[in-house]
Enzyme design. Structure first.
Site, PDB file in Angstrom:
ATOM      1  N   VAL A 172       0.398  -1.588   0.186  1.00 52.21           N
ATOM      2  CA  VAL A 172       0.354   0.460  -0.253  1.00 52.21           C
ATOM      3  C   VAL A 172       1.035   1.329   0.438  1.00 52.21           C
ATOM      4  O   VAL A 172       0.357   2.214  -0.128  1.00 52.21           O
ATOM      5  CB  VAL A 172      -0.888   0.011   1.229  1.00 52.21           C
ATOM      6  CG1 VAL A 172      -0.025   0.304   2.435  1.00 52.21           C
ATOM      7  CG2 VAL A 172      -1.721   1.301   1.342  1.00 52.21           C
ATOM      8  N   LYS A 173       2.247   0.948   0.493  1.00 52.08           N
ATOM      9  CA  LYS A 173       3.231   2.306   0.391  1.00 52.08           C
ATOM     10  C   LYS A 173       2.671   2.833  -0.659  1.00 52.08           C
ATOM     11  O   LYS A 173       4.358   4.201  -0.448  1.00 52.08           O
ATOM     12  CB  LYS A 173       3.909   2.125   1.515  1.00 52.08           C
ATOM     13  CG  LYS A 173       4.113   1.569   2.504  1.00 52.08           C
ATOM     14  CD  LYS A 173       3.374   2.998   3.938  1.00 52.08           C
ATOM     15  CE  LYS A 173       3.226   2.397   5.354  1.00 52.08           C
ATOM     16  NZ  LYS A 173       2.227   3.636   5.949  1.00 52.08           N
ATOM     17  N   ASP A 174       3.359   1.988  -2.555  1.00 52.69           N
ATOM     18  CA  ASP A 174       3.348   2.781  -3.356  1.00 52.69           C
ATOM     19  C   ASP A 174       2.625   3.972  -3.812  1.00 52.69           C
ATOM     20  O   ASP A 174       2.714   4.346  -3.528  1.00 52.69           O
ATOM     21  CB  ASP A 174       3.284   1.689  -4.319  1.00 52.69           C
ATOM     22  CG  ASP A 174       4.013   0.697  -4.757  1.00 52.69           C
ATOM     23  OD1 ASP A 174       5.016   0.671  -3.503  1.00 52.69           O
ATOM     24  OD2 ASP A 174       3.989  -0.412  -5.615  1.00 52.69           O
TER      25      ASP A 174
ATOM     26  N   ALA B 153       4.669   6.361  -1.673  1.00 50.55           N
ATOM     27  CA  ALA B 153       5.575   7.350  -2.007  1.00 50.55           C
ATOM     28  C   ALA B 153       5.569   7.958  -3.159  1.00 50.55           C
ATOM     29  O   ALA B 153       5.985   9.205  -3.444  1.00 50.55           O
ATOM     30  CB  ALA B 153       6.665   5.897  -1.910  1.00 50.55           C
TER      31      ALA B 153
END
Length: 405
Positions: A94-96, A99
């Site tokens: 999910v951090k894509d 970022a």
């Protein structure tokens, strides 16, 4: 045989012959009803609508992840429990989303310039670092990631394979200047101040950067709203930085004011008490003795013992909190493999336990959405090493996961 009989037979034979010939021609020239029905479903190459669908780099592959019905959990609770498959993002988590949003915003504001020597610094337990590392390469930067030394080794190994510089530091409280977030901040400042190295240091600051929750407000939550047709009774998520739960809560509650938002929290985190009682404190710690951001848990990626801007951005919208033990998380992870073939990481398992609890509290017929943050492949040496192998059985029930549910 008389002449009339002969004529009659000849005429009948002729008619039969003509009929057979016509029938044969019809069969050859016109498909039968069945074959017509079949062939009408198959388009020829000339009839297929051709439309290019080419993504401009990995950045355009981020998001639009599927929403999956978790059949075993749904059947056991009488509710629809849906998991947003964020592990299918190109960076695997999910951090894509966060970022990419942080980097594009920094570029827009003139804080980063591609191929100028600018370097991205971040303190992270892993997944944000991976997302930043590959996106940095894709956009013309290098990355330096600082992480606690007690995180699974495969995360730092992956970061190095992606070309990032990695510093593993001892776990420490946020008041300690050697703590991983503080260390990343100081390294970014040092880079900017030095004249003997090119470019600037950019500290992504995922815990306090407003762009974190805004990334989920702009992408994750609208996707959930669209994919569910605007019907969600509860949204369940853990919190590390707090960006996912805050961004989704703010967007969804604007449109679904009756929807409940539930925090999933692992042992040692103070967020459970922050939601329940307004006090950032965990019973496993006494004031003045806190040594690190998270204690006595094998869960990575969620849980924290300090207030962050991103969590506070949506805290008032969080209706309830569920404490999930390590044992429950490990049992849920094994259950999901056995029943769904779904191999998730520790934070996803915590989310699913809390989703079941939220579903049981709501009662049958409701719809609960949660986040499947990342794959179990990033949790092999720590979480899954302790959770153990699933084996060849099919005998687990939800009572084995949550005997007190």
């Amino acid at each position: 045989m008389d002449r009339n009989t002969t004529i009659t037979i000849a005429t009948a034979g002729a008619l039969l012959g003509v009929g057979a010939t016509l029938a044969a021609q019809h069969l050859l020239s016109t498909p039968t009803t069945t074959s017509k029905s079949k062939s009408s479903k198959i388009k020829t190459e000339d009839e297929v609508e051709l439309k290019e669908d080419i993504r401009n780099g990995l950045e355009e592959c981020i998001g639009d992840t599927p929403l999956i019905l978790l059949k075993s959990l749904s059947a056991a609770t009488g509710c629809e429990i849906l998991g947003k498959a964020e592990f299918l993002n190109p960076g695997g988590s999910v951090k894509d989303r966060v970022a990419l949003h942080l980097l594009t915003t920094a570029e827009r504001d003139g804080l980063l310039t591609p191929h100028s020597g600018d370097k991205i610094y971040e303190g992270t337990v892993g997944s944000t670092g991976v997302s930043l590392a590959y996106l940095a390469r894709a956009r013309g930067y290098l990355a330096h990631i600082v992480m606690p030394s007690d995180q699974s080794i495969e995360k730092s190994s992956l970061l190095e394979k992606l070309g990032a510089e990695v510093s593993r530091v001892p776990p420490a409280s946020i008041v300690d200047q050697s703590q991983f977030v503080n260390k990343a901040r100081s390294l970014a400042l040092e880079h900017t101040m030095r004249e003997d190295i090119p470019g600037r240091g950019y500290f992504a600051d995922q815990f306090e950067n407003d762009g974190n929750w805004r990334a989920h407000y702009a992408s994750t939550a609208p996707e959930i709203y669209r994919q569910t047709g605007g019907r969600v009774d509860a949204f369940v998520a853990g919190a590390g930085t707090g960006g996912t739960i805050s961004g989704c809560a703010r967007y969804l509650k604007e449109r679904l004011p009756e929807m409940r938002v539930v925090l999933a929290d692992p042992p040692g985190s103070g967020l459970f008490n922050r939601v329940k009682y307004g006090v950032m404190f965990d019973i496993k710690e006494r004031e003045g003795t806190r040594r690190r951001h998270q204690v006595d848990t094998i869960v990575e990626g969620i849980g924290i013992n300090r207030v962050t801007h991103n969590f506070e951005a949506g805290r008032e919208l969080v209706d309830d909190a569920v404490r999930v033990t390590d044992e429950e998380a490990m049992a849920m992870a094994r259950f999901l493999v056995e029943k769904e073939g779904l191999f998730v990481g520790s934070s996803s398992a915590v989310n699913c336990v809390a989703a079941v609890r939220a579903a049981k509290k709501l009662g049958e017929g409701h719809r609960v959405v949660t986040i499947l943050c990342d794959s179990g492949a990033r949790h092999l040496s720590k979480f899954w090493a302790k959770a153990g192998n699933v084996g060849g059985g099919w005998e687990m029930t939800l009572d084995d996961v949550l005997p007190w549910r």
